[in-house]
Design a protein around this motif. Structure first.
Motif, PDB file in Angstrom:
ATOM      1  N   ARG A 103       0.852  -1.191   0.000  1.00  0.00           N
ATOM      2  CA  ARG A 103       0.000   0.000   0.000  1.00  0.00           C
ATOM      3  C   ARG A 103       0.888   1.240   0.000  1.00  0.00           C
ATOM      4  N   ARG A 104       0.579   2.199  -0.861  1.00  0.00           N
ATOM      5  CA  ARG A 104       1.427   3.374  -1.018  1.00  0.00           C
ATOM      6  C   ARG A 104       1.354   4.320   0.180  1.00  0.00           C
ATOM      7  N   ARG A 105       0.248   4.266   0.905  1.00  0.00           N
ATOM      8  CA  ARG A 105       0.099   5.102   2.108  1.00  0.00           C
ATOM      9  C   ARG A 105      -0.966   4.457   2.983  1.00  0.00           C
ATOM     10  N   PRO A 106      -1.016   4.805   4.262  1.00  0.00           N
ATOM     11  CA  PRO A 106      -2.014   4.197   5.150  1.00  0.00           C
ATOM     12  C   PRO A 106      -3.427   4.455   4.652  1.00  0.00           C
ATOM     13  N   PRO A 107      -4.279   3.433   4.592  1.00  0.00           N
ATOM     14  CA  PRO A 107      -5.646   3.646   4.119  1.00  0.00           C
ATOM     15  C   PRO A 107      -6.497   4.461   5.080  1.00  0.00           C
ATOM     16  N   THR A 108      -6.106   4.525   6.344  1.00  0.00           N
ATOM     17  CA  THR A 108      -6.835   5.354   7.295  1.00  0.00           C
ATOM     18  C   THR A 108      -5.991   6.554   7.651  1.00  0.00           C
ATOM     19  N   ILE A 134      10.856   0.031  -8.704  1.00  0.00           N
ATOM     20  CA  ILE A 134      10.522  -1.260  -8.089  1.00  0.00           C
ATOM     21  C   ILE A 134       9.103  -1.671  -8.481  1.00  0.00           C
ATOM     22  N   ALA A 135       8.982  -2.794  -9.197  1.00  0.00           N
ATOM     23  CA  ALA A 135       7.685  -3.229  -9.727  1.00  0.00           C
ATOM     24  C   ALA A 135       6.707  -3.641  -8.637  1.00  0.00           C
ATOM     25  N   SER A 136       7.200  -4.033  -7.460  1.00  0.00           N
ATOM     26  CA  SER A 136       6.283  -4.423  -6.388  1.00  0.00           C
ATOM     27  C   SER A 136       5.623  -3.222  -5.736  1.00  0.00           C
ATOM     28  N   GLU A 190       9.429  -8.114   0.961  1.00  0.00           N
ATOM     29  CA  GLU A 190       8.484  -8.041   2.070  1.00  0.00           C
ATOM     30  C   GLU A 190       9.033  -8.736   3.324  1.00  0.00           C
ATOM     31  N   THR A 191       9.758  -9.861   3.127  1.00  0.00           N
ATOM     32  CA  THR A 191      10.287 -10.606   4.259  1.00  0.00           C
ATOM     33  C   THR A 191      11.799 -10.440   4.413  1.00  0.00           C
ATOM     34  N   PHE A 192      12.476  -9.967   3.340  1.00  0.00           N
ATOM     35  CA  PHE A 192      13.926  -9.771   3.286  1.00  0.00           C
ATOM     36  C   PHE A 192      14.699 -11.087   3.332  1.00  0.00           C
ATOM     37  N   THR A 193      14.047 -12.227   3.101  1.00  0.00           N
ATOM     38  CA  THR A 193      14.752 -13.493   2.955  1.00  0.00           C
ATOM     39  C   THR A 193      15.360 -13.556   1.555  1.00  0.00           C
ATOM     40  N   VAL A 194      16.491 -14.297   1.413  1.00  0.00           N
ATOM     41  CA  VAL A 194      17.233 -14.344   0.161  1.00  0.00           C
ATOM     42  C   VAL A 194      17.338 -15.769  -0.362  1.00  0.00           C
ATOM     43  N   ASP A 195      17.125 -15.928  -1.677  1.00  0.00           N
ATOM     44  CA  ASP A 195      17.267 -17.223  -2.336  1.00  0.00           C
ATOM     45  C   ASP A 195      17.718 -16.967  -3.767  1.00  0.00           C
ATOM     46  N   ARG A 238       2.433  -3.494   7.016  1.00  0.00           N
ATOM     47  CA  ARG A 238       2.378  -4.947   7.114  1.00  0.00           C
ATOM     48  C   ARG A 238       3.740  -5.608   6.926  1.00  0.00           C
ATOM     49  N   ASN A 239       4.727  -4.861   6.421  1.00  0.00           N
ATOM     50  CA  ASN A 239       6.073  -5.404   6.253  1.00  0.00           C
ATOM     51  C   ASN A 239       7.049  -4.235   6.119  1.00  0.00           C
ATOM     52  N   ILE A 240       8.344  -4.554   6.050  1.00  0.00           N
ATOM     53  CA  ILE A 240       9.356  -3.500   6.054  1.00  0.00           C
ATOM     54  C   ILE A 240       9.278  -2.628   4.807  1.00  0.00           C
ATOM     55  N   LEU A 241       8.981  -3.223   3.647  1.00  0.00           N
ATOM     56  CA  LEU A 241       8.895  -2.411   2.433  1.00  0.00           C
ATOM     57  C   LEU A 241       7.747  -1.418   2.527  1.00  0.00           C
ATOM     58  N   GLU A 242       6.616  -1.867   3.054  1.00  0.00           N
ATOM     59  CA  GLU A 242       5.487  -0.960   3.205  1.00  0.00           C
ATOM     60  C   GLU A 242       5.813   0.152   4.197  1.00  0.00           C
TER      61      GLU A 242
END
Length: 395
Positions: free
Chosen positions: A94-99, A265-267, A318-323, A121-125
């Motif tokens: 979400r680009r900004r808080p909905p409330t 960033i496409a996400s 969103e989770t910062f895990t790497v693979d 909801r996650n670090i990117l948000e």
């Protein structure tokens, strides 16, 4: 610059395009915005405490006859339309808080509550929400008209894509985009003795084709001043402004600070956002590295005309895990064919620490790599490049 300014004019959006007109009756208060995980429990509302179901409901600002509130309603409608478009393309950030903050003061008490509407909801948000607030302050201090004047004295852009191709042809290995990064949200401070100009010089000496410079201050301890300092120091490597870009204003600002390329960033950005921003990049002479980390994002980006650089991030933003197998998964035969037909350079990003890692992504179809952590931690970043590639790639 007339073409640039024409692109910057707002496009009219009709509320009939799938947007329901906001209700004229709204609850007395809504949660206030918190853009910091560490402070989310401090979010205040000046009203009676709401239950969690009501608190997460998105509502428009209260309606009145004032021009200000009319503008707020229109912005709310446009925002809801953007959310629908983003959701249809699989974008969950979400680009900004909905409330928003409370519109009324009810009673003498302040209550601290946490709800889905005001909590990232996650670090990117969290980063994107903070960037939205930060941008409002920046644009007030440096309006677009002042950036346009600064462009007249900005240094000319260098060929970012050409530098990557030349490095690959010279070494037979992926062209290196070495990252100047002091810290990250997942790893904390990566280098205490952080001197961006000296690090940039070491990277260039070690054979880097291009440099990536973190400009986000809050989460990565970077700055646009670092970018400008590296450019002013006479570094010949083209520079990527590594920023969380959500508005075209940031493209202009990066250009005035000496950037030769920017990250999209496409996400976070819809297809229309990416098309719009890549057009402005072309006018400004900037290369655009469009980053993906899922198959759906890859397919979206490959369907956009004019894309020249695609970065596959092996880190889930969103989770910062790497693979690093993510690179191979996204570069199947069908997508590789499209990439070759369009002449796109694929950049492997994150989780690259050894010559075996470089060989793995190169075998998958990568022609360039963006590497930060495994180099910035080395006592001598130039020697770190030789260790990463398994040989000396300096000129």
């Amino acid at each position: 610059m007339e073409g640039v300014m024409a692109l910057m004019r707002p496009m009219p959006v009709s509320p009939k395009q799938g947007v329901t007109s906001p209700r004229t009756s709204v609850r007395r208060s809504t949660p206030c915005i918190s853009t910091d995980f560490s402070k989310r429990n401090g979010c205040l509302i000046r009203a009676q405490q709401l239950d969690s179901t009501e608190a997460s409901t998105t509502v428009p600002p209260p309606v009145s006859d004032s021009k200000d509130n009319a503008l707020q309603l229109k912005e709310w409608e446009v925002g809801k339309l953007q959310e629908k478009v983003a959701a249809s393309q699989g974008i969950t950030i979400r680009r900004r808080p909905p409330t928003g903050p409370p519109q009324h003061y009810v009673g003498p008490f302040e209550f601290r509550i946490q709800s889905e509407g005001n909590t990232p909801r996650n670090i990117l948000e969290e980063i994107i929400w903070h960037k939205d607030v930060e941008l409002a302050q920046w644009k007030e201090r440096k309006p677009l008209v002042s950036l346009k004047k600064a462009l007249d004295v900005a240094p000319p852009t260098r060929d970012f894509i050409g530098a990557l191709r030349a490095a690959q042809q010279r070494t037979g290995l992926p062209g290196l985009i070495a990252e100047v990064k002091k810290a990250s949200p997942s790893r904390g401070v990566l280098r205490e003795d952080f001197n961006p100009v000296e690090i940039a010089k070491a990277y260039e000496k070690g054979g880097a084709a291009c440099l990536s410079v973190l400009t986000d201050e809050k989460f990565f301890q970077g700055s646009y001043e670092n970018l400008a300092a590296i450019r002013d120091a006479g570094i010949k490597c083209p520079l990527l402004c590594k920023e969380f870009i959500v508005e075209a204003w940031q493209l202009f600002y990066a250009r005035t600070k000496g950037a030769d390329a920017v990250l999209l960033i496409a996400s976070v950005l819809t297809d229309l956002d990416i098309k719009y921003m890549t057009k402005i990049c072309k006018i400004l002479g900037l290369a655009a590295l469009v980053e993906v980390h899922t198959e759906r994002e890859m397919d979206r980006v490959l369907g956009i005309e004019g894309i020249q650089l695609v970065g596959i991030n092996n880190r889930d933003l969103e989770t910062f895990t790497v693979d690093i197998s993510n690179t191979r998964n996204l570069l199947d035969a069908r997508r590789t064919k499209i990439i070759r037909e369009k002449g796109i350079i694929v950049v492997g990003e994150s989780g690259l620490f050894t010559p075996a890692d470089i060989a793995y992504v190169q075998d998958a179809g990568v022609e360039a790599v963006l590497v930060g952590e495994s180099l910035i931690k080395q006592p001598d970043p130039a020697e770190g490049i030789a260790k990463l590639f398994g040989k000396d790639i300096s000129i």
